[in-house]
Write an enzyme that holds these catalytic residues in place. Structure first.
Site, PDB file in Angstrom:
ATOM      1  N   LYS A   1       0.866  -1.187   0.000  1.00 25.67           N
ATOM      2  CA  LYS A   1       0.000   0.000   0.000  1.00 25.67           C
ATOM      3  C   LYS A   1       0.902   1.237   0.000  1.00 25.67           C
ATOM      4  CE  LYS A   1      -4.320   0.185   0.683  1.00 25.67           C
ATOM      5  NZ  LYS A   1      -5.196  -0.350  -0.380  1.00 25.67           N
TER       6      LYS A   1
ATOM      7  N   THR B   1      -3.141  -5.368   0.636  1.00 25.59           N
ATOM      8  CA  THR B   1      -2.609  -4.024   0.905  1.00 25.59           C
ATOM      9  C   THR B   1      -3.542  -3.281   1.863  1.00 25.59           C
ATOM     10  OG1 THR B   1      -3.688  -3.003  -1.000  1.00 25.59           O
ATOM     11  CG2 THR B   1      -1.508  -3.956  -1.365  1.00 25.59           C
TER      12      THR B   1
ATOM     13  N   ASN C   1     -11.424  22.474   2.389  1.00 25.23           N
ATOM     14  CA  ASN C   1     -11.577  21.792   3.677  1.00 25.23           C
ATOM     15  C   ASN C   1     -10.783  20.485   3.599  1.00 25.23           C
ATOM     16  OD1 ASN C   1     -12.391  20.863   6.131  1.00 25.23           O
ATOM     17  ND2 ASN C   1     -14.589  20.976   5.735  1.00 25.23           N
TER      18      ASN C   1
ATOM     19  N   HIS D   1     -10.128  17.366   4.774  1.00 22.43           N
ATOM     20  CA  HIS D   1     -10.818  16.465   5.698  1.00 22.43           C
ATOM     21  C   HIS D   1      -9.852  15.507   6.394  1.00 22.43           C
ATOM     22  CE1 HIS D   1     -14.503  17.984   3.995  1.00 22.43           C
ATOM     23  NE2 HIS D   1     -14.162  17.562   2.792  1.00 22.43           N
TER      24      HIS D   1
END
Ligand SMILES: O=c1[nH]c(=O)c2[nH]c(=O)[nH]c2[nH]1
Length: 285
Positions: free
Chosen positions: A13, A58, A236, A238
Site C-alpha cells: 500500500k 494491501t 476543507n 478532511h
C-alpha cells in the site's frame, strides 16, 4: 510458443496518509505522515496463477499502520517504520522482505494549544491592475496550510436521503488558505493581513469552515485599515477518524486518515460596508 518468466516483483500500500494527534495537557503534538509499504517474498503464484494464498492484502497493511499508530504511538519515523517492517516479515511466512518508507511533513506551532501551520509551500502573491481607472493592487497568500486539532464542530446541517455524514462536536479543522486582499491606497505590507488570517483561524471556535472564513476576512479588515475587501478560497482538508474497533482498539481522537480528495471548497468575499469592486479588477481565487 515463447515462454515468459516473472522477474523481480513487490507489492504494497502506497501513500497511507496518517495524522496522529498526541493529546497532552500541555498542548497537542501532531505527527503528519505519508507511509508506503512494499513487500517481497513467495508471491509468484499470485502473478502466475491468481492464487492469493500468500498475499497479505494491501488494505490489511494500511490497517496495520493505523492500528500501530494507536497502539504504540509514533516516537520517530525510523522506529515506526522499523516496527512495521519487522511485523510484516515476522508474522507472514510468505513475506521475506519489507520496505517501509515514511515522509514526515513538518508543522510549526501557531499557538501553544491547538493550532499549527505546515512549514513550507506558502506563496505570497501580488497582482496590479493599472489603467485609466488608476492602479489597483491585489495582494495575497496561497498554500498557507493551517490546522486545529480541536475547537471545531459541524452539526445542524441539512439532511436528505443521501446524507451519511455524522454530526460532530469535535473534529480536526484544516485548510490551505488562498487569500487575496484589495487595498484602497495601493502598496501595503502584506504581513499584518497574513498574521490576521492565521490568528483568526487559531482563535475562532469553529462551527463550520464558512464561519471561520468570515472571521478570517473580518480580522484582516479589522487589522488593516487600508484593505477594502478580502477574498478567501478555503479547501476543507478532511481528516477522518479511523475506525479501529475491528482491531479491538478505541480511537479517542488520535489516529486520522488525511484525505486529499474530494474536498469541500469554501469560498467567499468579506468586505467593508459599501465597498465596491471596480469592474476593471477581475478577481481570481
Ligand atoms: O465546515 C464545513 N462546512 C461544510 O459545508 C461542510 N460540509 C461537509 O460535509 N463538511 C463540512 N464542513
Amino acid at each position: 510458443m515463447p515462454t515468459f518468466e516473472l522477474g523481480p516483483n513487490q507489492y504494497g500500500k502506497a501513500e497511507i496518509r496518517l495524522v496522529h494527534v498526541e493529546r497532552t495537557g500541555a498542548g497537542d503534538r501532531l505527527t503528519d505522515l505519508n507511509v508506503s509499504v512494499a513487500l517481497r517474498g513467495d508471491l509468484a503464484a499470485s502473478h502466475l496463477t491468481g492464487d492469493n494464498a500468500a498475499v497479505l492484502p494491501t488494505d490489511t497493511q494500511k490497517n496495520t499502520v493505523y492500528a500501530f499508530a494507536r497502539q504504540f504511538g509514533i516516537a520517530g519515523i525510523e522506529a515506526f517504520a522499523t516496527r512495521l517492517a519487522e511485523h510484516f516479515v515476522a508474522t507472514q511466512p510468505s513475506i521475506h522482505e519489507a520496505r517501509v518508507t515514511i515522509e514526515r511533513y513538518p508543522w510549526i506551532d501557531v499557538d501553544s494549544r491547538h493550532c499549527l501551520r505546515r512549514s513550507g509551500g506558502e506563496v505570497h502573491t501580488a497582482t496590479v491592475h493599472h489603467g485609466h481607472y488608476g492602479t489597483q493592487v491585489v495582494a495575497g497568500v496561497a498554500g498557507l496550510v493551517l490546522l486545529k486539532t480541536t475547537d471545531s464542530e459541524f452539526h445542524g446541517y441539512l439532511k436528505d436521503r443521501y446524507t451519511t455524514l455524522a454530526e460532530t462536536r469535535d473534529r480536526i479543522l484544516a485548510t490551505s488558505v488562498n487569500a487575496t486582499w484589495r487595498t484602497a491606497t495601493g502598496f501595503t505590507d502584506p504581513e499584518p493581513a497574513r498574521a490576521a488570517l492565521v490568528e483568526a483561524f487559531a482563535d475562532t471556535y469553529s462551527h463550520a469552515l464558512q464561519q471561520t472564513l468570515f472571521a478570517m476576512g473580518s480580522r484582516v479588515l479589522d487589522r488593516c485599515p487600508d484593505v477594502v475587501e478580502v477574498k478567501l478560497s478555503l479547501p476543507n482538508r478532511h481528516h477522518f477518524l479511523v475506525d479501529l474497533t475491528p482491531f479491538g482498539l478505541d480511537n479517542p481522537n488520535e489516529v486520522y486518515y488525511a484525505a486529499d480528495r474530494p474536498y469541500g471548497l469554501i469560498e467567499g468575499v468579506v468586505r467593508r460596508d459599501g465597498a465596491t469592486i471596480p469592474p476593471e479588477v477581475t478577481w481570481t481565487f
